[in-house]
Design a protein around this motif. Structure first.
Motif, PDB file in Angstrom:
ATOM      1  N   ARG A  91       0.822  -1.195   0.000  1.00 42.63           N
ATOM      2  CA  ARG A  91       0.000   0.000   0.000  1.00 42.63           C
ATOM      3  C   ARG A  91       0.867   1.260   0.000  1.00 42.63           C
ATOM      4  O   ARG A  91       2.087   1.208   0.168  1.00 42.63           O
ATOM      5  CB  ARG A  91      -0.941   0.020   1.200  1.00 42.63           C
ATOM      6  N   GLY A 223      -7.024  -1.420   1.881  1.00 50.54           N
ATOM      7  CA  GLY A 223      -5.677  -1.260   1.365  1.00 50.54           C
ATOM      8  C   GLY A 223      -4.631  -1.890   2.258  1.00 50.54           C
ATOM      9  O   GLY A 223      -4.392  -1.422   3.368  1.00 50.54           O
ATOM     10  N   GLY A 224      -4.015  -2.981   1.797  1.00 50.79           N
ATOM     11  CA  GLY A 224      -2.993  -3.652   2.576  1.00 50.79           C
ATOM     12  C   GLY A 224      -3.495  -4.278   3.846  1.00 50.79           C
ATOM     13  O   GLY A 224      -2.705  -4.705   4.684  1.00 50.79           O
ATOM     14  N   HIS A 230     -10.805   1.710  -1.264  1.00 44.18           N
ATOM     15  CA  HIS A 230     -10.315   2.043  -2.596  1.00 44.18           C
ATOM     16  C   HIS A 230     -11.494   2.636  -3.374  1.00 44.18           C
ATOM     17  O   HIS A 230     -12.484   1.947  -3.617  1.00 44.18           O
ATOM     18  CB  HIS A 230      -9.786   0.797  -3.305  1.00 44.18           C
ATOM     19  N   ARG A 259      -3.876   0.377  -8.050  1.00 45.50           N
ATOM     20  CA  ARG A 259      -3.617   0.022  -6.657  1.00 45.50           C
ATOM     21  C   ARG A 259      -3.504   1.295  -5.837  1.00 45.50           C
ATOM     22  O   ARG A 259      -3.114   2.350  -6.331  1.00 45.50           O
ATOM     23  CB  ARG A 259      -2.325  -0.781  -6.555  1.00 45.50           C
TER      24      ARG A 259
END
Length: 319
Positions: A91, A223-224, A230, A259
């Motif tokens: 991330r 995210g991560g 997102h 991403r």
């Protein structure tokens, strides 16, 4: 020799036909033994890895959390619990910290707690906190959070749980402690938001929260592994509303299919403060912040939008 944990390792490891999951009470007792320091380290590692191999159950997670709360309770007025335990390898900047600031600005005290392994300095929450003037608490016993928000390091909250989490370095893989810490909610806040990296954990955390009597919870694949939306993706949501299982979907907010680490134009932690102050204009980052904050506000049952709070932030800055 410390053998107190042996009966529970035996339950988990007797083979394909005889092994079974722990009950909630068994899991609670096993974690109490571990946190007291009465378990042999070999037995602790064996228990965690056997659970990983078979897959943890909601009863096991809830039992571990009940035991952990006895030694890792925090005292203070908190409306929203926000765990942050992602490694951050995949991330970018932790824009969700601005989301948490917006929620606090709306009058809902937010407790962030966690540990970041600093595998990705860009994603490090610890590096970003000073930039945003979010205080790092030096005690789990606080009355009010300065500015309505604070970050409680896991090593301050519970050195014993911190040691269990760090077993990943020795074992090479995550354990259920990662899930336990996300569900922990050390102040017993009425609402909690949680991120996961692997989708199946959304339902696991939801089910464990319901067993524990959590009233409001939102869990997403973020995210991560953080609770961070997102904006370019449709989103599946799981959790609890009024203590009952709940799920929903949220459509994408943006057409950018990238991403999170690639969506923004910068990796400088100072960009977080610049976006907040208005010095930086980054549409993707702003969409991350507002989309994430809206989900947190909905979890709280708030009747204000993140966009309105963002505009209010600008007005306060120029007043």
């Amino acid at each position: 020799m410390k053998t107190a944990l042996a009966p529970y390792v035996r339950i988990l490891g007797r083979g394909a036909n005889l092994s079974r999951s722990l009950t909630g009470d068994e899991a609670q007792d096993a974690m109490e033994i571990t946190l007291r320091g009465d378990a042999a380290p070999e037995a602790t590692g064996a228990m965690l890895m056997l659970m990983r191999m078979k897959g943890e159950t909601a009863d096991e997670i809830a039992g571990f959390v009940r035991a952990a709360r006895a030694t890792a309770a925090a005292q203070g007025h908190v409306a929203l619990d926000w765990p942050s335990y992602a490694a951050g390898r995949t991330r970018g900047l932790p824009w969700f910290l601005l989301s948490a600031k917006l929620v606090a600005m709306a009058g809902y005290p937010v407790l962030l707690h966690g540990w970041n392994s600093h595998q990705n300095p860009t994603a490090s929450v610890r590096n970003a906190l000073p930039v945003l003037n979010i205080p790092i608490l030096d005690s789990a016993d606080f009355s009010e959070l300065p500015g309505g928000i604070g970050y409680l390091p896991l090593e301050t909250l519970s050195p014993a749980l911190f040691d269990l989490l760090r077993l990943r370095d020795a074992l090479g893989v995550r354990s259920c402690i990662n899930t336990v810490l996300r569900v922990l909610n050390p102040t017993g806040a009425p609402a909690t938001v949680q991120g996961v990296f692997h989708p199946p954990y959304r339902e696991l955390q939801m089910d464990a929260g319901q067993i524990l009597g959590q009233q409001s919870m939102t869990v997403l694949k973020g995210g991560g592994g953080e609770f961070e939306r997102h904006p370019g993706k449709d989103l599946a949501l799981f959790g609890l509303r009024d203590g009952q299982a709940w799920d929903d979907t949220a459509p994408a907010l943006s057409a950018q299919h990238v991403r999170l680490a690639e969506g923004s134009e910068t990796s400088d932690p100072g960009a977080l403060a610049a976006l907040w102050s208005g010095q930086l204009h980054d549409d993707f980052a702003r969409a991350v912040v507002l989309g994430t904050a809206d989900l947190a506000l909905q979890t709280l049952g708030a009747d204000i939008t993140a966009a309105a709070l963002w505009d209010e932030r600008q007005q306060r800055k120029t007043a």
